[in-house]
Design an enzyme around this catalytic site. Structure first.
Site, PDB file in Angstrom:
ATOM      1  N   TYR A 187       0.714  -1.230   0.022  1.00 43.32           N
ATOM      2  CA  TYR A 187      -0.089   0.121  -0.068  1.00 43.32           C
ATOM      3  C   TYR A 187       0.969   1.163   0.173  1.00 43.32           C
ATOM      4  CZ  TYR A 187      -3.397   3.354   1.740  1.00 43.32           C
ATOM      5  OH  TYR A 187      -4.171   4.731   1.610  1.00 43.32           O
ATOM      6  N   ASP A 282       9.452   3.000   0.460  1.00 51.86           N
ATOM      7  CA  ASP A 282       8.669   3.725   1.310  1.00 51.86           C
ATOM      8  C   ASP A 282       8.631   3.395   2.526  1.00 51.86           C
ATOM      9  OD1 ASP A 282       6.169   4.282   2.670  1.00 51.86           O
ATOM     10  OD2 ASP A 282       4.859   3.626   0.909  1.00 51.86           O
ATOM     11  N   LYS A 310       3.837   9.162   8.963  1.00 47.94           N
ATOM     12  CA  LYS A 310       3.651   8.659  10.281  1.00 47.94           C
ATOM     13  C   LYS A 310       4.527   9.407  11.397  1.00 47.94           C
ATOM     14  CE  LYS A 310       1.393   4.328   8.883  1.00 47.94           C
ATOM     15  NZ  LYS A 310      -0.009   4.663   9.100  1.00 47.94           N
TER      16      LYS A 310
END
Length: 488
Positions: A187, A282, A310
């Site tokens: 994702y 990522d 995050k």
């Protein structure tokens, strides 16, 4: 001996996959129906009535009743009113051990007071946003460049999704090539071009509703751990516009739900160099959680671009950014400089003073407390405890971890295999995944009723606030759930 990393022992990848494949071959073992009914009636109906009422009201104004995918829990979402360290409290006054940790950003634990004080100070002076430069943008960027081996410059954005979008635009400008290759099942946010091969490798566009198929003309996927498949794709792309970048989560798709071999990233780096593609890590989940130098520091691999999210804002909003070598980051330069074709990016709330300050002080505190290692030790403890319980009750479940990123697979939803050569079976496999997801939701509800908050009933993030006492308490609660599984 201090290593600076959350991972003390790398998972036995082959062993984990063997266990996961054994799990999938068995019938689903979920909570006994009568026990599930007790949880629904005795806990959710009686002890969470205020949450149920508010969510019913919210459903009149908000699609599905909640704004965030992680907030949707079976049988209905709960309303939380307080977060502190390792615990959460709901509207009805129930207390929970928090292994969701907002989806991963709170390595220090929820709402640490020293970070909060700095944020309040900023709110009393600058306020949350001005649209103009603030010193904390510089301080945060300096800190990221200091710790992340491959990052020479950093541009803050509003989210991980935006950072992934920016990364592929930069890659295309830098290489003058077209194709983007991603690891299947990962994702990378919900932008059109990267909403491909989601959750299960090989699904291609099947889960990308609302996106025209032609959008994926220059997007491909390859199976995790399969360097040969990646090279075949890179070879094929040489005659179709070339490959601008390979983007992947360095611990494996879906935060390492499908773990990768220790040397896999090294092989990907070599292939990118061979075919002239940029390597994009990522690190939305892994940056400042695996260690202050991220997964790239742990594996000793230098990507060309790194996506952040995050932790980069310390659990505050507008958590996103892109870092990399100066030769590539020039494509993100602000202002009206000429001479370089720039990637189109923006965002009113990007790099706002509040988020920049929160991110900066969070990184200082993670550094000071050795929080990555503390959280990793908690992850080791909960995983070892879960493995003992699984063995004790003779369950087919699988528990493993990459430091403070812990996986508890009870139905193996994310590990189903799709053979793209047998395309006629794809829909039935997706249907099977949805069936297993339902069982996973019931397990998640059982954990919640025992006072444990997880991510979708299959993933746990530990934090530096998770003391041995907290973990031992959690294991007692997990045991109560396992005792109620079919066949026990």
């Amino acid at each position: 001996m201090s290593t600076g990393f959350a991972i003390t022992q790398y998972p036995d990848v082959k062993g984990v996959y063997k266990q996961l494949h054994d799990l999938i071959r068995q019938p689903i073992r979920s909570i006994k129906k009568n026990e599930m009914e007790k949880y629904l009636q005795e806990y959710f109906e009686k002890k969470c009535s205020k949450s149920k009422t508010m969510i019913a009201e919210a459903s009149e104004y908000i699609p599905g009743g909640v704004q965030h995918n992680l907030a949707f829990n079976y049988p209905f979402p709960l309303v939380f009113t307080k977060a502190s360290g390792a615990h959460l409290y709901d509207l009805d006054g129930n207390k929970y051990i928090d292994f969701l940790q907002a989806g991963g950003p709170t390595v220090l634990g929820s709402n640490p007071s020293n970070i909060r004080k700095k944020v309040v100070e900023l709110l009393e002076t600058t306020g949350p946003v001005t649209g103009l430069f603030h010193e904390y943008e510089l301080r945060l960027a300096e800190k990221i460049v200091e710790h992340m081996p491959s990052v020479q410059m950093f541009r803050m954005l509003g989210s991980g999704t935006e950072a992934c979008m920016a990364s592929i635009r930069v890659a295309r400008l830098a290489t003058k090539k077209k194709n983007i290759v991603k690891m299947g099942g990962a994702y990378h946010g919900w932008s059109d071009q990267l909403a491909y091969g989601l959750r299960l490798p090989g699904t291609r566009h099947f889960e990308s509703h609302g996106i025209p198929k032609h959008v994926f003309k220059y997007t491909q996927e390859f199976y995790p751990n399969d360097l040969n498949a990646l090279e075949r794709t890179l070879k094929r792309n040489r005659w179709r516009g070339g490959t601008a970048a390979v983007i992947l989560e360095p611990i494996g798709p879906e935060s390492g739900t499908r773990p990768i071999d220790m040397d896999f990233n090294k092989g990907v780096r070599a292939l990118c160099d061979k075919y002239g593609a940029l390597l994009i890590f990522d690190e939305v989940v892994t940056a400042f959680r695996i260690g202050l130098s991220g997964a790239q520091g742990y594996y000793g691999i230098t990507p060309d671009l790194t996506v952040f999210g995050k932790v980069v804002a310390g659990g505050y909003p507008s958590a996103g950014g892109l870092g990399g070598k100066k030769e590539y980051m020039k494509y993100l330069s602000a202002g009206l400089q000429t001479g370089v074709k720039k990637a189109l990016i923006g965002g009113t709330m990007a790099a706002n003073p509040l988020s920049s300050a929160a991110g900066y002080y969070t990184l200082l505190e993670i550094e000071k407390q050795k929080a990555c290692e503390k959280a990793g030790k908690a992850g080791d403890r909960i995983t070892a405890g879960l493995q003992k319980l699984i063995k004790k009750y003779n369950l087919p479940f699988v528990a493993f971890n990459q430091g403070s990123i812990c996986h508890l697979e009870t139905v193996g939803t994310m590990l189903l295999e799709i053979d793209v050569k047998k395309f006629w079976k794809i829909k039935s496999t997706i249907k099977e995944a949805h069936t297993r997801k339902k069982a996973m939701e019931e397990m998640g509800a059982a954990y919640m009723a025992e006072g444990i908050v997880t991510l979708a009933g299959s993933r746990l993030y530990t934090s530096a606030a998770d003391t041995d006492a907290v973990i031992d308490d959690a294991l007692k609660r997990f045991e109560r759930v396992f005792q109620k599984v079919e066949g026990v």
